[in-house]
Design a protein around this motif. Structure first.
Motif, PDB file in Angstrom:
ATOM      1  N   ASN A 164     106.895 -36.982   5.299  1.00 32.14           N
ATOM      2  CA  ASN A 164     106.627 -36.799   6.527  1.00 32.14           C
ATOM      3  C   ASN A 164     107.659 -36.698   7.279  1.00 32.14           C
ATOM      4  O   ASN A 164     108.700 -36.369   6.550  1.00 32.14           O
ATOM      5  CB  ASN A 164     106.161 -38.468   6.978  1.00 32.14           C
ATOM      6  CG  ASN A 164     107.062 -39.288   6.520  1.00 32.14           C
ATOM      7  OD1 ASN A 164     108.221 -39.428   6.527  1.00 32.14           O
ATOM      8  ND2 ASN A 164     106.053 -41.060   6.248  1.00 32.14           N
ATOM      9  N   ALA A 213      97.936 -29.385  11.831  1.00 34.02           N
ATOM     10  CA  ALA A 213      97.924 -30.926  12.814  1.00 34.02           C
ATOM     11  C   ALA A 213      97.702 -30.160  14.349  1.00 34.02           C
ATOM     12  O   ALA A 213      97.495 -30.668  15.301  1.00 34.02           O
ATOM     13  CB  ALA A 213      98.765 -32.519  12.873  1.00 34.02           C
ATOM     14  N   GLU A 214      98.859 -29.491  14.643  1.00 35.15           N
ATOM     15  CA  GLU A 214      99.231 -28.412  16.143  1.00 35.15           C
ATOM     16  C   GLU A 214      98.368 -28.345  16.306  1.00 35.15           C
ATOM     17  O   GLU A 214      97.268 -28.328  17.257  1.00 35.15           O
ATOM     18  CB  GLU A 214      99.794 -28.107  16.098  1.00 35.15           C
ATOM     19  CG  GLU A 214     101.704 -28.821  15.797  1.00 35.15           C
ATOM     20  CD  GLU A 214     102.943 -27.799  15.926  1.00 35.15           C
ATOM     21  OE1 GLU A 214     103.115 -26.719  15.510  1.00 35.15           O
ATOM     22  OE2 GLU A 214     103.877 -29.075  15.881  1.00 35.15           O
ATOM     23  N   VAL A 221     102.054 -30.152   9.098  1.00 39.04           N
ATOM     24  CA  VAL A 221     101.653 -30.138  10.597  1.00 39.04           C
ATOM     25  C   VAL A 221     101.987 -29.324  11.153  1.00 39.04           C
ATOM     26  O   VAL A 221     101.364 -29.399  12.285  1.00 39.04           O
ATOM     27  CB  VAL A 221     103.874 -30.043  10.918  1.00 39.04           C
ATOM     28  CG1 VAL A 221     104.775 -29.397  12.355  1.00 39.04           C
ATOM     29  CG2 VAL A 221     104.271 -31.423  10.336  1.00 39.04           C
ATOM     30  N   GLU A 278      97.640 -38.601   6.751  1.00 32.75           N
ATOM     31  CA  GLU A 278      99.720 -38.394   7.434  1.00 32.75           C
ATOM     32  C   GLU A 278      99.286 -37.180   7.454  1.00 32.75           C
ATOM     33  O   GLU A 278      98.771 -36.310   6.968  1.00 32.75           O
ATOM     34  CB  GLU A 278     100.057 -39.404   6.203  1.00 32.75           C
ATOM     35  CG  GLU A 278     101.381 -38.867   6.729  1.00 32.75           C
ATOM     36  CD  GLU A 278     102.214 -40.624   7.754  1.00 32.75           C
ATOM     37  OE1 GLU A 278     102.659 -39.685   8.525  1.00 32.75           O
ATOM     38  OE2 GLU A 278     102.304 -41.400   7.183  1.00 32.75           O
ATOM     39  N   VAL A 279     100.368 -36.601   7.988  1.00 34.29           N
ATOM     40  CA  VAL A 279     100.921 -35.395   8.426  1.00 34.29           C
ATOM     41  C   VAL A 279     102.154 -35.443   7.708  1.00 34.29           C
ATOM     42  O   VAL A 279     103.676 -36.165   7.620  1.00 34.29           O
ATOM     43  CB  VAL A 279     101.130 -35.188   9.707  1.00 34.29           C
ATOM     44  CG1 VAL A 279     101.678 -33.967  10.517  1.00 34.29           C
ATOM     45  CG2 VAL A 279      99.390 -35.823  11.014  1.00 34.29           C
ATOM     46  N   SER A 311      88.289 -30.279  14.768  1.00 31.58           N
ATOM     47  CA  SER A 311      88.147 -31.891  14.617  1.00 31.58           C
ATOM     48  C   SER A 311      87.595 -32.889  15.339  1.00 31.58           C
ATOM     49  O   SER A 311      85.950 -31.876  16.751  1.00 31.58           O
ATOM     50  CB  SER A 311      89.783 -31.460  15.748  1.00 31.58           C
ATOM     51  OG  SER A 311      89.497 -32.799  16.335  1.00 31.58           O
ATOM     52  N   GLY A 315      95.686 -36.523  15.054  1.00 31.34           N
ATOM     53  CA  GLY A 315      97.185 -37.398  14.344  1.00 31.34           C
ATOM     54  C   GLY A 315      96.372 -38.112  13.016  1.00 31.34           C
ATOM     55  O   GLY A 315      95.192 -37.921  12.520  1.00 31.34           O
ATOM     56  N   ILE A 316      97.509 -39.002  12.614  1.00 30.99           N
ATOM     57  CA  ILE A 316      97.308 -39.654  12.034  1.00 30.99           C
ATOM     58  C   ILE A 316      95.658 -40.992  12.376  1.00 30.99           C
ATOM     59  O   ILE A 316      95.737 -41.236  13.390  1.00 30.99           O
ATOM     60  CB  ILE A 316      98.513 -41.501  11.749  1.00 30.99           C
ATOM     61  CG1 ILE A 316      99.250 -39.668  10.428  1.00 30.99           C
ATOM     62  CG2 ILE A 316      97.724 -42.582  10.598  1.00 30.99           C
ATOM     63  CD1 ILE A 316     100.928 -40.577  10.845  1.00 30.99           C
ATOM     64  N   GLU A 359      92.720 -39.935  13.032  1.00 28.73           N
ATOM     65  CA  GLU A 359      91.674 -39.329  13.143  1.00 28.73           C
ATOM     66  C   GLU A 359      90.844 -38.377  12.710  1.00 28.73           C
ATOM     67  O   GLU A 359      91.058 -38.279  10.574  1.00 28.73           O
ATOM     68  CB  GLU A 359      91.987 -38.394  14.283  1.00 28.73           C
ATOM     69  CG  GLU A 359      92.811 -39.173  15.567  1.00 28.73           C
ATOM     70  CD  GLU A 359      93.253 -38.488  16.646  1.00 28.73           C
ATOM     71  OE1 GLU A 359      93.308 -38.517  17.697  1.00 28.73           O
ATOM     72  OE2 GLU A 359      93.834 -37.412  16.443  1.00 28.73           O
TER      73      GLU A 359
END
Length: 456
Positions: A169, A192-193, A189, A218-219, A141, A198-199, A201
């Protein structure tokens, strides 16, 4: 769960249902032929409620074990299916280069192979065929200190995803792969976790030694298509450019007609249709959906067999209890049976009395035991879920499931077992000479014996 001790559920259900039906027909036919013997058996059930309850409890032990074992097996098979199919989605078969199977590295093939695959599958039960790239790479990230060592990045062709999983989503809106721009991706998801993004980034993905900066558009919370919990989806052209593989892919996804589970029924037909082409082009066919379902059913069936083996002690105890109860009933009813024998009842009549009474009790016991077994199965599953939930590396979500076919099989299996035990016990206790309890006196007629038994 599709089999038990190597025998398919369908075959077991048909065989046991046939045996059960024959037993019912024969019992009804004999009862219609000898209504007096039938009435003698039926009247004993309401006259002795405590004994009837004891008999029902003894008879239902075997059925409870059958039903509880099937419930546990169905639950585990369903839970594993749900977890496996959530990532597989509508993909039933995957074509890839045989070189990748040997080397373990993704072997790339020309993208125009897809047209040849579609031509071979013309007329087959297929909903869709699409080219794909699946590549596993480390990701870092840009906005957080988190990283994901094995991010599965998929390149898909948005125009040919008809018949495959849709990406949704958290609000339930569909995400179009065609709407992805250059170096944009949808992130799962789970990914992303793990990355803490998130959106909007960014994530640096190391397809090569030089990282590629990917923007999270988008996630998605739903959508599998043969991916993993930690995955990203890109436009296939952008991923080809990032990998330096223009005009090449490393997988072909095939979606069969039917839903997520029923589509696997056509797998053998699809494999047969592609056999010649796969040999010619050096492609391997992965029956991903069929194998996942087979594995889930094998695990569920294996656990059900284990519970049945452990439950054998309870079943044996139930059989012994039934035999003991029938011997006690015969001893308690010696006066009644003595009168019946004195007025001309034969041994086979006594057998039928006990068999009719036991058959009626078995019908009730098997029904009660089948549903009671479901309750026991729910309790066992709850305990199992709590126990497995304490394990850090175990992420299987236990979801209770029980099929009506399993209920029918538990009922018929329990009924057949208890009916055979009842019949054997009836034959055994009928051998007791109940008239001998009264010691027939010299020159005493049958009429005198009947009168003395009634007075006693």
């Amino acid at each position: 769960m599709q089999s038990l001790f190597g025998i398919s559920f369908d075959s077991l259900t048909i065989a046991l249902s046939a045996v059960f039906s024959v037993a019912v027909v024969l019992t009804v036919a004999v009862a219609a032929r000898e209504p007096i013997v039938w009435k003698m058996a039926v009247r004993n059930i309401p006259r002795r409620p405590s004994q009837t309850s004891l008999i029902v409890v003894g008879l239902m032990l075997a059925t409870v074990m059958f039903s509880a074992s099937f419930a546990t097996g169905d639950t585990l098979a369903h839970s594993i299916r749900v977890q496996a199919l959530s990532s597989i989605g509508q993909v039933d078969e995957v074509l890839s280069s045989k070189e990748s199977e040997v080397s373990g590295m993704p072997g790339f093939i020309p993208a125009d192979i897809v047209e040849a695959v579609r031509g071979s599958l013309a007329g087959s039960p297929v909903d869709g065929v699409t080219p794909a790239i699946r590549f596993t790479a480390p990701a870092v990230s840009v906005d957080t200190p988190n990283s994901e060592p094995r991010l599965v990045v998929q390149g898909l062709e948005g125009s040919s995803l008809e018949g495959f999983d849709r990406y949704l989503n958290s609000a339930g809106f569909e995400l179009s792969v065609q709407a992805l721009g250059v170096n944009e991706a949808y992130l799962s998801v789970g990914a992303a976790e793990a990355l803490g993004v998130g959106i909007g980034e960014h994530v640096a993905v190391f397809f090569t030694r030089q990282p590629t900066l990917i923007s999270i558009k988008e996630v998605f919370s739903e959508g599998g298509n043969a991916s993993d919990a930690s995955s990203a989806v890109m436009n296939i052209i952008d991923l080809q450019q990032a990998l330096g593989k223009r005009g090449e892919i490393n997988q072909v996804y095939i979606s069969n007609q039917g839903d997520v589970i029923s589509g696997a029924q056509h797998t053998d037909e699809i494999v047969a249709a592609l056999e010649g082409l796969s040999e010619e082009l050096g492609l391997g066919i992965d029956k991903i959906k069929q194998d996942a379902i087979s594995t889930a059913d094998s695990i569920g069936g294996g656990l059900a067999e284990v519970f049945l083996l452990f439950g054998t002690y309870s079943i044996i105890a139930g059989v012994l209890l039934i035999s003991l109860i029938f011997v006690m009933l015969a001893a308690e009813r010696k006066r009644e049976l003595g009168i019946a024998r004195a007025v001309g009842a034969q041994r086979e009549h006594i057998v039928r009395v006990f068999t009719f009474e036991g058959a009626l009790d078995s019908l009730i016991a098997a029904a009660v035991g089948s549903f009671a077994g479901i309750v026991v199965g729910i309790i066992m599953v709850r305990v199992m879920a709590l126990t497995l939930g304490t394990l850090e590396d175990f992420d299987l979500r236990i979801v209770f499931s029980f099929r009506w076919q399993s209920l029918v099989l538990a009922y018929t299996l329990g009924m057949v077992v208890t009916y055979l035990v009842v019949l054997g016990s009836a034959i055994r206790v009928s051998g007791i000479n109940t008239v001998s309890y009264t010691h027939l006196r010299a020159h005493e007629t049958r009429h005198d014996l009947v009168c003395r038994l009634l007075l006693e």
